[in-house]
Design an enzyme around this catalytic site. Structure first.
Site, PDB file in Angstrom:
ATOM      1  CG  ASN A  12      -1.704   1.214   1.441  1.00  0.00           C
ATOM      2  OD1 ASN A  12      -1.773   2.063   0.551  1.00  0.00           O
ATOM      3  ND2 ASN A  12      -2.336   1.348   2.601  1.00  0.00           N
ATOM      4  CE  LYS A  14      -0.013   3.149   4.886  1.00  0.00           C
ATOM      5  NZ  LYS A  14       0.151   3.231   6.337  1.00  0.00           N
ATOM      6  CG  HIS A  99      -5.721   1.721   5.560  1.00  0.00           C
ATOM      7  ND1 HIS A  99      -5.215   2.657   6.432  1.00  0.00           N
ATOM      8  CD2 HIS A  99      -4.704   0.869   5.285  1.00  0.00           C
ATOM      9  CE1 HIS A  99      -3.938   2.383   6.657  1.00  0.00           C
ATOM     10  NE2 HIS A  99      -3.602   1.302   5.967  1.00  0.00           N
ATOM     11  CD  GLU A 101      -2.627   5.373   7.006  1.00  0.00           C
ATOM     12  OE1 GLU A 101      -2.695   5.455   5.771  1.00  0.00           O
ATOM     13  OE2 GLU A 101      -1.642   4.882   7.602  1.00  0.00           O
ATOM     14  CD  GLU A 171      -3.016  -2.541   7.510  1.00  0.00           C
ATOM     15  OE1 GLU A 171      -1.999  -2.795   6.847  1.00  0.00           O
ATOM     16  OE2 GLU A 171      -3.608  -1.460   7.429  1.00  0.00           O
ATOM     17  N   GLY A 177       2.976   2.420  10.770  1.00  0.00           N
ATOM     18  CA  GLY A 177       3.852   3.582  10.586  1.00  0.00           C
ATOM     19  C   GLY A 177       4.611   3.971  11.847  1.00  0.00           C
ATOM     20  CB  SER A 217       5.992  -1.482  11.638  1.00  0.00           C
ATOM     21  OG  SER A 217       5.494  -0.195  11.937  1.00  0.00           O
TER      22      SER A 217
HETATM   23  P1  13P Z   1       3.376   0.523   7.571  1.00  0.00           P
HETATM   24  O1  13P Z   1       3.900  -0.750   6.967  1.00  0.00           O
HETATM   25  O2  13P Z   1       4.003   1.755   7.048  1.00  0.00           O
HETATM   26  O3  13P Z   1       3.319   0.431   9.062  1.00  0.00           O
HETATM   27  O4  13P Z   1       1.831   0.625   7.077  1.00  0.00           O
HETATM   28  C1  13P Z   1       1.003  -0.458   7.217  1.00  0.00           C
HETATM   29  C2  13P Z   1      -0.269  -0.160   6.499  1.00  0.00           C
HETATM   30  O5  13P Z   1      -1.033   0.687   6.902  1.00  0.00           O
HETATM   31  C3  13P Z   1      -0.543  -0.897   5.250  1.00  0.00           C
HETATM   32  O6  13P Z   1      -1.841  -0.688   4.817  1.00  0.00           O
END
Ligand code: 13P
Length: 260
Positions: A12, A14, A99, A101, A171, A177, A217
């Site tokens: 992803n 982002k 997600h 976010e 997740e 992150g 992560s």
């Molecule tokens: P990170 O791998 O940057 O922690 O992000 C995970 C994520 O949100 C994948 O959708």
């Protein structure tokens, strides 16, 4: 014995990578993954890079495309939205829904997540349903209740066949992150819980075949141990997917030991 589930590694991106950056990325990533087979690989760049990625990949079976979001509506006066049909037109096969976010920063409710998931299924896009608890919820011992409620609101009332199309991504919000990865044991426990709950909703055969990804992560260093857990069928990678060589290492970590 049930057949092993094919591993599934998704990146992803982002809000990163322009379309020219995606072209340069693919050039390296395709070379680095050239010898890897039997892994489902899905790249999820921003909408604006999907056209370029789709042109480069053509009908290639090996690397599929996913979208980071989709509209719950089919078409019409929804300024700024992207429909499932627009994504299908670019040979996109998967769509992230729910997600954290989007839930946290854009106010997406469980009900909205469900509508998007149903729209994806109707449009032959396979949803990757993201679920996971916050740090406060884990510290309060509520992680299983949260996972159960997110799964229930997203999937209740769907047929077993529809549920079998859904990929689940666990997740934990506290691991996204932050550089804090769930331990393989914590992740395995959550994945087993999710599989058991899917079994209650859709039967054990669907649950046994369901792919449940871990996200939060994941790095080339942590991937192998996470992916060797019995109920971890893949990874949804954010930051570490932005480097094509590093991400190819994560894909390589998913290849079963007896095939290396
Ligand atoms: P990170 O791998 O940057 O922690 O992000 C995970 C994520 O949100 C994948 O959708």
């Amino acid at each position: 014995m049930a057949l092993p589930r094919k591993k599934f590694i998704a990146g992803n991106f982002k809000m990163n990578t322009t379309s020219s950056e995606v072209a340069a990325y693919l050039e390296v990533f395709r070379l680095e993954t050239d010898k890897i087979n039997d892994i489902d690989i899905v790249l999820i760049p921003p909408f604006t890079s999907l056209t370029k990625a789709s042109e480069i990949l053509g009908g290639a079976q090996k690397i599929r495309l996913g979208a980071q979001n989709l509209s719950p509506e089919a078409k019409g006066a929804y300024t700024g939205e992207i429909s499932a049909a627009m994504l299908r037109d670019l040979f996109v096969r998967y769509a992230l829904v729910g997600h954290s976010e989007r839930r946290r920063l854009f106010g997406e409710s469980d009900e909205m997540v469900r509508r998007k998931l149903v729209t994806a299924l109707k449009s032959e896009l396979r949803p990757i349903l993201c679920i996971g608890e916050t740090l406060e919820e884990r510290q309060a011992g509520q992680e299983k209740a949260i996972l159960e409620s997110q799964l229930r609101t997203a999937l209740e009332g769907l047929s077993a066949e529809e549920i079998s199309e859904v990929v689940i991504a666990y997740e934990p919000v506290w691991a996204i992150g932050t550089g804090l990865t769930a331990t393989p044991e914590q992740a395995q426990e959550a994945h087993l819980f999710i599989r058991d709950y899917l079994g209650k909703m859709a039967g054990t055969s669907v649950a046994n075949k369901a792919r449940i990804l871990y996200g939060g992560s994941v790095t080339p260093e942590t991937a192998r141990e996470l992916l060797s857990q019995p109920d971890i069928d893949g990874a949804l990678v954010g930051g570490a997917s932005l480097d094509p060589r590093g991400f190819a290492k994560i894909v390589a970590a998913a290849v079963p030991a007896d095939e290396k």
